[in-house]
Design a protein around this motif. Structure first.
Motif, PDB file in Angstrom:
ATOM      1  N   ASP A  84       6.604   3.350 -24.742  1.00  0.00           N
ATOM      2  CA  ASP A  84       7.019   4.732 -24.981  1.00  0.00           C
ATOM      3  C   ASP A  84       8.473   4.882 -24.568  1.00  0.00           C
ATOM      4  O   ASP A  84       8.832   4.623 -23.410  1.00  0.00           O
ATOM      5  N   ALA A  85       9.328   5.293 -25.506  1.00  0.00           N
ATOM      6  CA  ALA A  85      10.751   5.479 -25.196  1.00  0.00           C
ATOM      7  C   ALA A  85      11.344   6.488 -26.161  1.00  0.00           C
ATOM      8  O   ALA A  85      10.780   6.761 -27.223  1.00  0.00           O
ATOM      9  N   ALA A 116       1.465  11.605 -36.246  1.00  0.00           N
ATOM     10  CA  ALA A 116       0.855  10.282 -36.169  1.00  0.00           C
ATOM     11  C   ALA A 116       1.320   9.426 -37.340  1.00  0.00           C
ATOM     12  O   ALA A 116       1.113   9.773 -38.504  1.00  0.00           O
ATOM     13  N   LEU A 117       1.945   8.288 -37.029  1.00  0.00           N
ATOM     14  CA  LEU A 117       2.338   7.318 -38.042  1.00  0.00           C
ATOM     15  C   LEU A 117       1.189   6.366 -38.359  1.00  0.00           C
ATOM     16  O   LEU A 117       1.149   5.754 -39.434  1.00  0.00           O
ATOM     17  N   SER A 118       0.275   6.212 -37.396  1.00  0.00           N
ATOM     18  CA  SER A 118      -0.920   5.394 -37.559  1.00  0.00           C
ATOM     19  C   SER A 118      -1.896   5.819 -36.470  1.00  0.00           C
ATOM     20  O   SER A 118      -1.624   6.759 -35.712  1.00  0.00           O
ATOM     21  N   LYS A 119      -3.007   5.096 -36.345  1.00  0.00           N
ATOM     22  CA  LYS A 119      -3.959   5.418 -35.287  1.00  0.00           C
ATOM     23  C   LYS A 119      -3.400   5.087 -33.904  1.00  0.00           C
ATOM     24  O   LYS A 119      -3.870   5.628 -32.898  1.00  0.00           O
ATOM     25  N   PHE A 131       2.682   7.222 -32.681  1.00  0.00           N
ATOM     26  CA  PHE A 131       3.108   8.561 -33.090  1.00  0.00           C
ATOM     27  C   PHE A 131       4.504   8.860 -32.564  1.00  0.00           C
ATOM     28  O   PHE A 131       4.975   8.264 -31.590  1.00  0.00           O
ATOM     29  N   VAL A 132       5.166   9.792 -33.231  1.00  0.00           N
ATOM     30  CA  VAL A 132       6.454  10.318 -32.765  1.00  0.00           C
ATOM     31  C   VAL A 132       6.182  11.691 -32.174  1.00  0.00           C
ATOM     32  O   VAL A 132       5.223  12.378 -32.551  1.00  0.00           O
ATOM     33  N   TYR A 133       7.013  12.091 -31.234  1.00  0.00           N
ATOM     34  CA  TYR A 133       6.801  13.369 -30.566  1.00  0.00           C
ATOM     35  C   TYR A 133       8.124  14.008 -30.168  1.00  0.00           C
ATOM     36  O   TYR A 133       9.152  13.332 -30.021  1.00  0.00           O
ATOM     37  N   GLY A 134       8.077  15.299 -29.999  1.00  0.00           N
ATOM     38  CA  GLY A 134       9.196  16.053 -29.444  1.00  0.00           C
ATOM     39  C   GLY A 134       8.628  17.127 -28.538  1.00  0.00           C
ATOM     40  O   GLY A 134       7.584  17.726 -28.855  1.00  0.00           O
ATOM     41  N   ALA A 135       9.269  17.369 -27.402  1.00  0.00           N
ATOM     42  CA  ALA A 135       8.734  18.347 -26.452  1.00  0.00           C
ATOM     43  C   ALA A 135       9.864  19.061 -25.729  1.00  0.00           C
ATOM     44  O   ALA A 135      10.910  18.461 -25.430  1.00  0.00           O
ATOM     45  N   THR A 194      14.183  25.169 -14.812  1.00  0.00           N
ATOM     46  CA  THR A 194      14.828  24.010 -15.433  1.00  0.00           C
ATOM     47  C   THR A 194      14.386  23.906 -16.888  1.00  0.00           C
ATOM     48  O   THR A 194      13.247  24.233 -17.230  1.00  0.00           O
ATOM     49  N   ASN A 195      15.310  23.446 -17.728  1.00  0.00           N
ATOM     50  CA  ASN A 195      15.028  23.239 -19.142  1.00  0.00           C
ATOM     51  C   ASN A 195      15.128  21.744 -19.441  1.00  0.00           C
ATOM     52  O   ASN A 195      16.151  21.111 -19.161  1.00  0.00           O
ATOM     53  N   ASN A 196      14.084  21.200 -20.021  1.00  0.00           N
ATOM     54  CA  ASN A 196      13.997  19.757 -20.220  1.00  0.00           C
ATOM     55  C   ASN A 196      13.462  19.478 -21.624  1.00  0.00           C
ATOM     56  O   ASN A 196      12.558  20.180 -22.096  1.00  0.00           O
ATOM     57  N   TYR A 197      13.989  18.437 -22.270  1.00  0.00           N
ATOM     58  CA  TYR A 197      13.483  18.106 -23.596  1.00  0.00           C
ATOM     59  C   TYR A 197      13.468  16.596 -23.803  1.00  0.00           C
ATOM     60  O   TYR A 197      14.183  15.848 -23.123  1.00  0.00           O
ATOM     61  N   GLY A 198      12.661  16.170 -24.751  1.00  0.00           N
ATOM     62  CA  GLY A 198      12.589  14.755 -25.084  1.00  0.00           C
ATOM     63  C   GLY A 198      12.081  14.554 -26.493  1.00  0.00           C
ATOM     64  O   GLY A 198      11.268  15.342 -26.998  1.00  0.00           O
ATOM     65  N   ILE A 199      12.581  13.510 -27.155  1.00  0.00           N
ATOM     66  CA  ILE A 199      12.116  13.079 -28.460  1.00  0.00           C
ATOM     67  C   ILE A 199      11.850  11.587 -28.359  1.00  0.00           C
ATOM     68  O   ILE A 199      12.696  10.842 -27.857  1.00  0.00           O
ATOM     69  N   GLY A 200      10.676  11.146 -28.794  1.00  0.00           N
ATOM     70  CA  GLY A 200      10.376   9.737 -28.607  1.00  0.00           C
ATOM     71  C   GLY A 200       9.307   9.198 -29.521  1.00  0.00           C
ATOM     72  O   GLY A 200       8.772   9.896 -30.388  1.00  0.00           O
ATOM     73  N   VAL A 201       9.016   7.929 -29.313  1.00  0.00           N
ATOM     74  CA  VAL A 201       7.984   7.206 -30.053  1.00  0.00           C
ATOM     75  C   VAL A 201       7.044   6.571 -29.040  1.00  0.00           C
ATOM     76  O   VAL A 201       7.495   5.996 -28.035  1.00  0.00           O
ATOM     77  N   ARG A 202       5.741   6.659 -29.299  1.00  0.00           N
ATOM     78  CA  ARG A 202       4.752   6.003 -28.450  1.00  0.00           C
ATOM     79  C   ARG A 202       3.862   5.092 -29.297  1.00  0.00           C
ATOM     80  O   ARG A 202       3.362   5.510 -30.350  1.00  0.00           O
ATOM     81  N   HIS A 203       3.710   3.865 -28.817  1.00  0.00           N
ATOM     82  CA  HIS A 203       2.846   2.893 -29.483  1.00  0.00           C
ATOM     83  C   HIS A 203       1.821   2.373 -28.482  1.00  0.00           C
ATOM     84  O   HIS A 203       2.184   1.912 -27.399  1.00  0.00           O
ATOM     85  N   ASN A 204       0.561   2.474 -28.827  1.00  0.00           N
ATOM     86  CA  ASN A 204      -0.529   1.973 -27.988  1.00  0.00           C
ATOM     87  C   ASN A 204      -1.017   0.627 -28.544  1.00  0.00           C
ATOM     88  O   ASN A 204      -1.184   0.487 -29.762  1.00  0.00           O
ATOM     89  N   PHE A 205      -1.236  -0.331 -27.678  1.00  0.00           N
ATOM     90  CA  PHE A 205      -1.738  -1.622 -28.168  1.00  0.00           C
ATOM     91  C   PHE A 205      -2.844  -2.136 -27.255  1.00  0.00           C
ATOM     92  O   PHE A 205      -3.100  -1.593 -26.196  1.00  0.00           O
TER      93      PHE A 205
END
Length: 315
Positions: free
Chosen positions: A30-31, A287-290, A293-297, A304-315
Motif C-alpha cells: 500500500d503506497a 476496485a481494479l480487481s478482487k 483497489f485505488v483510494y482517496g481519503a 488537522t486536515n489530512n489527505y491521501g491518494i493511493g493503491v492497495r494490493h493484497n496478496f
C-alpha cells in the motif's frame, strides 16, 4: 527399482503430512501520495508537506508480510500460528506497529468446536468488536479509530491470552486478559460481544486496565444492499484517565466497483484536549480487481486536515 519405491513412499508420506497441515504466505502492498499535518496522531510521514506516503495515517493500510499456518490434530482440534511484520515502502524499513519485527502479530492458538484459545501479540478484543460495524474496515484513516483510539485500548496488545466462543447463529464473544507483570504492573481485561448475521452487524467492546477506568464502545451497521448505515457511541480514557466520549454516524454507498463513504464523529466530552470536536472522513475507492483497489481519503481530525491518494494490493 528399490530407490523408486523409496521415493514414492517418501512422497506419499509427505503428501499425507501436507494434507494435515498448511502454511500460507500473505501480505499487503500500500503506497501513495498525501499530506499529514504534524498535529495529527499520524506516526509516519507527518511533515505538513505533500509527499510519498506508506504506513502513514492516510494510507488505507500498512504494507506487511505475514505467514500463518494451521495443523489438523484430529478429533476436531486444530493448532495454528500467525507471524506478521510491517513494511515501509518509502525505504524498505520495518514498521513494528508498536512492537518489534513481528510487531503486527506473533501468536499461536488452539481451536475446536469449543472455540479458540490464543496466546501472544495480536489485535485485541475491543478492536474486533469495533471492526464489526466500522465502515472503512479499520483503515489507517478511520475517523472512529483515530478519534477514540479503538475504545481507548489501541488496536493491539502484547502477551495476551484470549478465548473466543464458536459462532452461534451470528453471535460470538471473546475475552482477552493480560497478566500484571506483562502490562507495566497493571493487569488488563478486554472483552467483546458480537452479532454479525446477514445485513446486520452489532459489536460491544469493553476493556479496563487495573486502577484505570472502563472503556467501552457500542456500534451497529445495517447493509441495505448498495448502501450501508452505521452508528456508535464510545467512552474512552487515556493513560491519565482523562475521558473522551462521543458518537459516530456514517454511511457507505456502493456503485458497482466504486464506493463512497462519509463518516462523522462528535465529542460530547473531551478531556484529552479540552475542546470538543466534530471530526469527519470522506473516502472513495475503486476496485481494479478482487485484490487491488485505488483510494482517496480526506480526514478532518482535531483541527488537522489530512489527505491521501493511493493503491492497495493484497496478496
Amino acid at each position: 527399482m528399490k530407490k523408486s519405491l523409496i521415493a514414492l513412499a517418501v512422497l506419499g508420506a509427505s503428501g499425507f503430512a501436507m494434507a494435515q497441515s498448511s502454511v500460507t504466505l500473505y501480505g499487503v502492498a500500500d503506497a501513495g501520495i498525501g499530506k499529514i499535518e504534524a498535529g495529527a496522531p499520524a506516526g509516519n510521514d507527518a511533515s505538513d508537506k505533500t509527499e510519498f506516503i506508506s504506513g502513514s495515517l492516510m494510507n488505507n493500510g500498512n504494507s506487511r508480510i505475514g505467514v500463518r499456518g494451521v495443523e489438523d490434530l484430529g478429533g476436531g482440534l486444530k493448532a495454528g500460528f500467525n507471524f506478521e511484520s510491517g513494511l515501509d515502502l518509502d525505504n524498505g524499513n520495518n514498521l513494528g506497529s508498536g512492537g518489534g519485527f513481528w510487531g503486527r502479530a506473533a501468536n499461536l492458538w488452539l481451536g475446536g468446536n469449543w472455540g479458540t484459545f490464543k496466546m501472544g501479540r495480536t489485535l485485541n478484543t475491543s478492536f474486533y468488536g469495533i471492526v464489526t460495524w466500522e465502515l472503512t474496515g479499520a483503515a489507517n484513516y478511520s475517523v472512529v479509530g483515530n478519534t477514540y483510539n479503538y475504545a481507548g485500548g489501541g488496536p493491539r496488545s502484547n502477551s495476551q491470552f484470549s478465548y473466543k466462543t464458536p459462532n452461534m447463529g451470528g453471535f460470538s464473544a471473546e475475552l482477552g486478559y493480560i497478566l500484571k507483570p506483562d502490562n507495566g504492573d497493571r493487569a488488563k481485561w478486554d472483552v467483546n460481544a458480537i452479532y454479525a448475521n446477514g445485513p446486520i452487524g452489532v459489536g460491544l467492546s469493553a476493556n479496563k486496565v487495573k486502577s484505570g477506568k472502563t472503556n467501552y464502545a457500542l456500534g451497529g451497521k445495517y447493509n441495505f444492499g448498495n448502501f450501508a448505515l452505521a452508528g456508535s457511541y464510545t467512552t474512552a480514557h487515556n493513560a491519565a484517565n482523562a475521558k473522551r466520549r462521543g458518537f459516530s454516524l456514517g454511511g457507505t454507498a456502493t456503485f458497482g466497483a466504486a464506493s463512497l463513504t462519509l463518516d462523522l464523529t462528535r465529542d460530547t466530552k473531551n478531556e484529552w484536549t479540552g475542546k470538543k470536536y466534530t471530526n469527519g472522513l470522506v473516502e472513495a475507492k475503486y476496485a481494479l480487481s478482487k485484490r487491488t483497489f485505488v483510494y482517496g481519503a480526506f480526514l478532518r481530525l482535531d483541527d488537522t486536515n489530512n489527505y491521501g491518494i493511493g493503491v492497495r494490493h493484497n496478496f
